[in-house]
Write an enzyme that holds these catalytic residues in place. Sequence first.
Site, PDB file in Angstrom:
ATOM      1  N   LYS A  33       2.417  -1.124  10.137  1.00 38.29           N
ATOM      2  CA  LYS A  33       2.206  -0.432  11.468  1.00 38.29           C
ATOM      3  C   LYS A  33       0.979   0.684  11.544  1.00 38.29           C
ATOM      4  CE  LYS A  33       6.263   1.469  12.013  1.00 38.29           C
ATOM      5  NZ  LYS A  33       6.849   1.361  10.500  1.00 38.29           N
TER       6      LYS A  33
ATOM      7  N   ARG B  95       3.818  10.624  -0.567  1.00 39.65           N
ATOM      8  CA  ARG B  95       4.805  10.982   0.320  1.00 39.65           C
ATOM      9  C   ARG B  95       6.229  11.280  -0.128  1.00 39.65           C
ATOM     10  NH1 ARG B  95       4.779   7.571   5.837  1.00 39.65           N
ATOM     11  NH2 ARG B  95       7.200   8.256   5.718  1.00 39.65           N
TER      12      ARG B  95
ATOM     13  N   ARG C  59       1.891   3.539  -2.364  1.00 42.07           N
ATOM     14  CA  ARG C  59       1.033   4.183  -1.096  1.00 42.07           C
ATOM     15  C   ARG C  59       0.637   5.642  -1.527  1.00 42.07           C
ATOM     16  NH1 ARG C  59       3.561   3.889   4.828  1.00 42.07           N
ATOM     17  NH2 ARG C  59       5.333   5.401   4.212  1.00 42.07           N
TER      18      ARG C  59
ATOM     19  N   ARG D 106      15.791   4.386   3.507  1.00 38.99           N
ATOM     20  CA  ARG D 106      14.991   4.100   4.885  1.00 38.99           C
ATOM     21  C   ARG D 106      15.235   2.736   5.403  1.00 38.99           C
ATOM     22  NH1 ARG D 106       9.475   5.972   2.603  1.00 38.99           N
ATOM     23  NH2 ARG D 106       8.768   5.553   4.856  1.00 38.99           N
TER      24      ARG D 106
ATOM     25  N   ARG E  34      12.864   4.258  17.555  1.00 38.09           N
ATOM     26  CA  ARG E  34      13.757   3.758  16.364  1.00 38.09           C
ATOM     27  C   ARG E  34      14.882   3.515  16.607  1.00 38.09           C
ATOM     28  NH1 ARG E  34       9.529   6.087  12.299  1.00 38.09           N
ATOM     29  NH2 ARG E  34      10.114   5.568  10.283  1.00 38.09           N
TER      30      ARG E  34
END
Length: 215
Positions: free
Chosen positions: A13, A160, A127, A171, A88
């Site tokens: 996204k 992160r 990431r 998540r 969400r």
Amino acid sequence: MKLILLGPPGAGKGTQAKMLTERFGIPQIATGDILRGAVQAGTALGLQAKSFMDAGALVPDEVVIGIVRERLQQQDCVAGFILDGFPRTVAQADALQVSLESLGRRLDRVISLTVDADELVERLTGRRTCRSCGRGYHVTFDPPRSAQQCDACGGDLYQRDDDREETIRKRLTVYDQQTSPLIAYYRAAGSLTELDGMQPIPVVQEQVLVALQAG
Ligand code: AMP
């Protein structure tokens, strides 16, 4: 253009939103980025959000709804916006609808990106993000020239806190339980386009652009 990018963490996204931002000159509204900024700055909002984020849980609806409601009223959203990571929950989607109606606006399209769970875990664990310019990397698929530094601006790269495997699994469960019902929600509203987010980034981008023209 008023657009929602929907999909689990790691679906792409943010990557697609950044490209659309450049192309159309409209802002990316990423609730996760806004919340991380608040945590970093140590504001009341950050203090309130941190424990939820660290646990991989959702920050309470009323908090994020308030953030987005205010953000949408800013001048740079007049020409359009890209919502990335919001809504969400169904309650957030309902509240968005109310906010947009009060501003006399409506969504043009909701694009849902689909990616297999194993691939999401691989993407998220690798990431890395630049602290200065926000550019994203992946240690295997899109490595920076130097492990610690952004190729574009020389800023520090960081991982992160919630991109660790245990939190990632949580998540993804939260996505399945609380966010994936929005696929049916927007399909019923007639504004949904579902795309295969496993394809290469430029292919997904092309399909996003086609969907926006059709919308
Ligand atoms: P993201 O950067 O979109 O992956 O978001 C990181 C974290 O911020 C999430 O795991 C949630 O804890 C929180 N967050 C971001 N957006 C929302 C939202 N729309 N509703 C609730 N929590 C959110």
